[in-house]
Design a protein around this motif. Structure first.
Motif: not given
Ligand code: AMP
Ligand code: MG
Length: 426
Positions: A11-12, A16, A21, A23, A25, A70-71, A74, A158, A160
């Motif tokens: 998880a990136v 996190l 917040r 993780d 995902n 994941t993450g 953006g 992604p 979210p």
């Molecule tokens: P990103 O794709 O890194 O831009 O993530 C956008 C948003 O997704 C973040 O601000 C978090 O709210 C949510 N998010 C990112 N990673 C996770 C995760 N592992 N678990 C839950 N929510 C996440």
């Protein structure tokens, strides 16, 4: 086709790594991957740091068939997943025309011109296949690893959850299922009460230890909560009937070794088991609770349909209420104290008669932290069952732990005493 057996999740996101917040995902993904017969061996959280992520990905690929990241997909500068993956896999990024056109069209459909920074989202490492995003702009990516490379695939999703979850279900799960030859995990849960975790494991370990070396290996884990222990058995295979048979046999052996403490092997809660027994015997129960103050009645009435076997109850916390609402004799209370077998028995009798129930259950105890004495220390709980005939019983327990734990254990012990009483009466 070797299929996917093992996975790691990364998880990136720097957010996190804060207390604000979590993780989630990876929890979703672990559940889905397990359903597909893929074992999640490790997961990691890394901040928005290109070098750290690249290093983690290389390590994960050395161990697992599949790495899900994941993450960080953006458009902004802190989203580094694409670059880190390109570096780690030594596959340079290039612009994907189709993705770029899709992004432009997405903005145009809302009457906007695509900001130049979104162009980054059309960058893909060589050989990566885009996964459509029905809920947002960031496409996912599936990267098949070549012969000679480590691992079999890297999947980027992604961050979210509302984007990741449909993408996984629509594009990733079907492909993993196809390439895994139908392998699935199955699970069973053996639930018991009235024993400590170590007591359960002492008996259970010699039984489940050899399961690991069976023709279909079974993994067993033990989970403890106050008043309840669960043994989780899981096994994977493509022949689901054979997997189910192996699990059924494992469950039967464990249940036989742990009788009479096992109350459920089919997922039912203790209160549901008690409810089913009451219903099958056409009996109704009333409850008088002192130290649990309604916890037993709350659990009994959590079961749908409980109005056919629960009459009601009294929270008899103060001694006056034990006397006025349940008819406990003041002399009995003075002689033995409120936490005693004669008083518990009188409470159970009282609630049974006054509520015209078949069974009366009572609980009186010292949950602490104050109120203990050398003869009746904190954790002393007396539970009685009145049936109006033979089969009435009373037991004194000594539960460890703080107030909350004592109340939870007393609640489970009371329900279990009802279960055992009903099983013994025929
Ligand atoms: P990103 O794709 O890194 O831009 O993530 C956008 C948003 O997704 C973040 O601000 C978090 O709210 C949510 N998010 C990112 N990673 C996770 C995760 N592992 N678990 C839950 N929510 C996440
Ligand atoms: Mg992020």
């Amino acid at each position: 086709m070797p299929g996917f057996r093992s996975a790691e999740i990364i998880a990136v996101g720097s957010e996190l790594l804060t207390p604000h917040r979590s993780d989630t995902n990876s929890l979703f993904l672990t559940g889905r991957l397990n359903d597909l017969g893929i074992d999640v061996r490790s997961k990691a959280i890394v901040g928005d740091d290109r070098a750290n992520l690249a290093a983690l990905l290389r390590q994960a690929l050395a161990r697992a068939d599949l790495v899900v990241i994941t993450g960080g997909l953006g458009p902004t500068n802190d989203d580094v997943t694409r670059e880190a993956v390109a570096t780690a896999l030594d596959r340079p990024l290039s612009e994907n025309d189709e993705l770029l056109a899709g992004l432009r069209a997405r903005f145009a459909s809302r009457g906007m011109t695509m900001p130049e920074i979104n162009r980054r989202q059309a960058q893909v490492p060589r050989g990566a296949a885009p996964l459509p995003n029905s809920m947002g702009s960031a496409p996912g990516l599936w990267i098949d690893m070549a012969a000679g490379e480590r691992g079999r695939a890297v999947v980027l999703l992604p961050g979210p959850p509302r984007e990741l979850q449909p993408m996984f279900d629509q594009s990733v799960a079907p492909r993993l299922a196809r390439e895994s030859g139908g392998r699935r995990w199955r699970r069973r849960v053996v639930k018991l009460t009235g024993r400590a975790e170590s007591q359960v494991d002492e008996v259970a370990q010699p039984v489940y230890g050899p399961f690991r070396d069976g023709e279909i290996p079974i993994d067993t884990t033990i989970l403890a909560a106050p008043g309840q222990i669960e043994l989780h058995l899981s096994a994977a295979g493509a022949d689901l009937e054979a997997v189910d048979r192996a699990l059924d046999e494992g469950v039967a052996r464990l249940a036989a070794a742990l009788v009479p403490h096992v109350f459920s092997v089919d997922g039912r809660s203790l209160e549901a088991v008690v409810g089913d027994l009451l219903q099958s015997k056409d009996l109704r129960i009333a409850v008088a609770e002192s130290c649990t103050a309604g916890l037993v009645l709350a659990r009994l009435t959590e079961v749908p349909g409980s109005s056919s076997w629960v009459v009601g109850g009294v929270v008899a916390y103060a001694n006056e209420v034990k006397i006025s609402a349940l008819g406990v004799a003041p002399d009995l209370m003075a002689l033995h104290g409120a936490v005693s077998e004669p008083v518990a028995t009188a409470m159970a009798d009282g609630v049974r008669v006054r509520f015209s129930a078949d069974l009366g259950l009572s609980i009186t105890g010292i949950a602490g932290p104050a109120g203990g004495s050398p003869e009746k220390p904190v954790g002393t709980v007396v539970i009685a069952i009145a049936t109006g005939r033979a089969g009435s019983s009373v037991r004194t327990f000594r539960f460890p732990g703080d107030r909350r734990m004592v109340r939870q254990q007393a609640t489970s012990a009371a329900l279990d005493l009802v279960r055992r009483t009903l099983l013994a009466s025929n």
